[in-house]
Design a protein around this motif. Structure first.
Motif, PDB file in Angstrom:
ATOM      1  N   ILE A  23       0.829  -1.209   0.000  1.00 21.63           N
ATOM      2  CA  ILE A  23       0.000   0.000   0.000  1.00 21.63           C
ATOM      3  C   ILE A  23       0.861   1.256   0.000  1.00 21.63           C
ATOM      4  O   ILE A  23       0.603   2.208  -0.751  1.00 21.63           O
ATOM      5  N   LYS A  24       1.901   1.283   0.827  1.00 17.50           N
ATOM      6  CA  LYS A  24       2.780   2.454   0.884  1.00 17.50           C
ATOM      7  C   LYS A  24       3.480   2.685  -0.457  1.00 17.50           C
ATOM      8  O   LYS A  24       3.630   3.820  -0.913  1.00 17.50           O
ATOM      9  N   ARG A  25       3.913   1.595  -1.077  1.00 20.80           N
ATOM     10  CA  ARG A  25       4.568   1.715  -2.393  1.00 20.80           C
ATOM     11  C   ARG A  25       3.585   2.234  -3.432  1.00 20.80           C
ATOM     12  O   ARG A  25       3.895   3.129  -4.222  1.00 20.80           O
ATOM     13  N   TYR A  26       2.378   1.685  -3.451  1.00 19.20           N
ATOM     14  CA  TYR A  26       1.391   2.046  -4.463  1.00 19.20           C
ATOM     15  C   TYR A  26       0.865   3.472  -4.256  1.00 19.20           C
ATOM     16  O   TYR A  26       0.779   4.258  -5.206  1.00 19.20           O
ATOM     17  N   ALA A  27       0.532   3.804  -3.014  1.00 13.90           N
ATOM     18  CA  ALA A  27      -0.110   5.094  -2.751  1.00 13.90           C
ATOM     19  C   ALA A  27       0.886   6.243  -2.629  1.00 13.90           C
ATOM     20  O   ALA A  27       0.584   7.379  -3.010  1.00 13.90           O
ATOM     21  N   HIS A  28       2.093   5.950  -2.094  1.00 10.77           N
ATOM     22  CA  HIS A  28       3.032   7.026  -1.776  1.00 10.77           C
ATOM     23  C   HIS A  28       4.409   6.864  -2.410  1.00 10.77           C
ATOM     24  O   HIS A  28       5.274   7.727  -2.222  1.00 10.77           O
ATOM     25  N   GLU A 159      11.021  -3.783  -4.813  1.00 12.95           N
ATOM     26  CA  GLU A 159      11.481  -3.467  -6.163  1.00 12.95           C
ATOM     27  C   GLU A 159      10.399  -2.807  -7.011  1.00 12.95           C
ATOM     28  O   GLU A 159      10.615  -2.543  -8.195  1.00 12.95           O
ATOM     29  N   ASN A 160       9.225  -2.570  -6.415  1.00 15.85           N
ATOM     30  CA  ASN A 160       8.101  -1.953  -7.125  1.00 15.85           C
ATOM     31  C   ASN A 160       7.717  -2.755  -8.366  1.00 15.85           C
ATOM     32  O   ASN A 160       7.543  -2.217  -9.458  1.00 15.85           O
ATOM     33  N   THR A 161       7.583  -4.051  -8.179  1.00 12.53           N
ATOM     34  CA  THR A 161       7.289  -4.969  -9.276  1.00 12.53           C
ATOM     35  C   THR A 161       5.807  -5.323  -9.309  1.00 12.53           C
ATOM     36  O   THR A 161       5.270  -5.862  -8.329  1.00 12.53           O
ATOM     37  N   ASN A 162       5.148  -4.992 -10.411  1.00  9.61           N
ATOM     38  CA  ASN A 162       3.788  -5.459 -10.729  1.00  9.61           C
ATOM     39  C   ASN A 162       2.687  -4.923  -9.824  1.00  9.61           C
ATOM     40  O   ASN A 162       1.541  -5.350  -9.956  1.00  9.61           O
ATOM     41  N   ILE A 163       2.983  -3.996  -8.934  1.00  6.47           N
ATOM     42  CA  ILE A 163       1.939  -3.497  -8.045  1.00  6.47           C
ATOM     43  C   ILE A 163       0.947  -2.621  -8.808  1.00  6.47           C
ATOM     44  O   ILE A 163      -0.270  -2.752  -8.658  1.00  6.47           O
ATOM     45  N   GLU A 164       1.461  -1.734  -9.653  1.00  9.12           N
ATOM     46  CA  GLU A 164       0.578  -0.866 -10.445  1.00  9.12           C
ATOM     47  C   GLU A 164      -0.320  -1.677 -11.371  1.00  9.12           C
ATOM     48  O   GLU A 164      -1.516  -1.422 -11.478  1.00  9.12           O
ATOM     49  N   VAL A 165       0.257  -2.674 -12.043  1.00 10.98           N
ATOM     50  CA  VAL A 165      -0.524  -3.441 -13.014  1.00 10.98           C
ATOM     51  C   VAL A 165      -1.543  -4.327 -12.304  1.00 10.98           C
ATOM     52  O   VAL A 165      -2.649  -4.556 -12.811  1.00 10.98           O
ATOM     53  N   ALA A 166      -1.218  -4.823 -11.113  1.00  9.03           N
ATOM     54  CA  ALA A 166      -2.179  -5.616 -10.346  1.00  9.03           C
ATOM     55  C   ALA A 166      -3.370  -4.760  -9.929  1.00  9.03           C
ATOM     56  O   ALA A 166      -4.532  -5.186 -10.034  1.00  9.03           O
ATOM     57  N   ALA A 167      -3.094  -3.546  -9.464  1.00 14.54           N
ATOM     58  CA  ALA A 167      -4.169  -2.641  -9.076  1.00 14.54           C
ATOM     59  C   ALA A 167      -5.017  -2.256 -10.287  1.00 14.54           C
ATOM     60  O   ALA A 167      -6.248  -2.164 -10.192  1.00 14.54           O
ATOM     61  N   LYS A 168      -4.373  -2.071 -11.439  1.00 17.09           N
ATOM     62  CA  LYS A 168      -5.121  -1.737 -12.656  1.00 17.09           C
ATOM     63  C   LYS A 168      -6.066  -2.864 -13.050  1.00 17.09           C
ATOM     64  O   LYS A 168      -7.209  -2.633 -13.434  1.00 17.09           O
ATOM     65  N   CYS A 169      -5.572  -4.095 -12.932  1.00 16.52           N
ATOM     66  CA  CYS A 169      -6.420  -5.253 -13.223  1.00 16.52           C
ATOM     67  C   CYS A 169      -7.657  -5.247 -12.335  1.00 16.52           C
ATOM     68  O   CYS A 169      -8.782  -5.444 -12.807  1.00 16.52           O
TER      69      CYS A 169
END
Length: 213
Positions: A23-28, A159-169
């Motif tokens: 959550i911290k990586r994705y939001a902030h 490593e900020n891997t795949n978090i954005e794309v998972a949330a987009k899905c």
């Protein structure tokens, strides 16, 4: 006219799987090795300018790992429209708990049409394990289809891997449900134009209703 959506999304899974880090990586866009264990529930807000006409506000609920054993999850889950269920690829016990979290979710909250809220499975801490537990995990495509997940992704908050794309899905599926309510079309038919499955990430991931990698 610009459309604005506010969606409540749960982030659930056993203690220490990395929910707060995700959550911290994705939001902030921050990461730390030293987050304290969440007590009860915490919150974060992520604003997405989805397209020129749509703004999506995600209210991310960080549910403490021990909460599945209590009675408060029914309160925490209320009005949620999506969920990220997280396990730690270095600890088999956290994968074993995934279906218990999914069952708890399905028991306590549904969409307005009575169907389960869309849930994406996150195999987290992929930076820590190249072999080991991964070979023991059932093929996740089949696992997700059999257990009602809309997709799965191997992720790393570090490593900020795949978090954005998972949330987009997940948001794709939430918006598809919202559009089905408006248009009264078949909720099982999901069209996701413009979903970009081209990725140079080294990890594997799948999102159903999206073309395969």
């Amino acid at each position: 006219m610009q459309k604005e959506h506010l969606f409540k999304v749960l982030v659930i899974g056993d203690l220490g799987v990395g929910k707060t880090s995700i959550i911290k990586r994705y939001a902030h866009q921050v990461f730390s090795q030293h987050y304290r264990a969440t007590i009860g529930v915490d919150f974060a807000l992520k604003v997405l300018h989805w397209d020129s006409q749509t703004v999506v506000r995600l209210q991310l609920w960080d549910i403490a790992g021990q909460e599945r054993y209590g009675n408060m999850t029914r309160v925490y889950y209320r009005e949620a429209v999506g969920a990220l269920i997280v396990f730690d690829v270095t600890r088999a016990s956290t994968f074993d708990a995934v279906l218990k979290w999914k069952d708890d979710l399905d028991l306590k909250v549904t969409l307005s049409n009575g169907k389960p809220v869309p849930a994406v499975l996150l195999a987290n801490k992929s930076d820590q394990s190249r072999e080991g537990l991964r070979s023991q995990i059932p093929k996740l495509d089949t696992f997700c289809k059999e257990n009602g997940f809309v997709g799965w992704f191997e992720t790393s908050a570090k490593e900020n891997t795949n978090i954005e794309v998972a949330a987009k899905c997940l948001v794709d599926h939430i918006l598809a449900h919202e559009e089905n309510i408006t248009s009264n079309t078949d909720p099982d038919v999901v069209a996701l134009p413009g979903y970009n499955n081209n990725t140079e990430e080294r990890v594997r991931a799948r999102c159903t209703a999206c073309s395969k990698f």
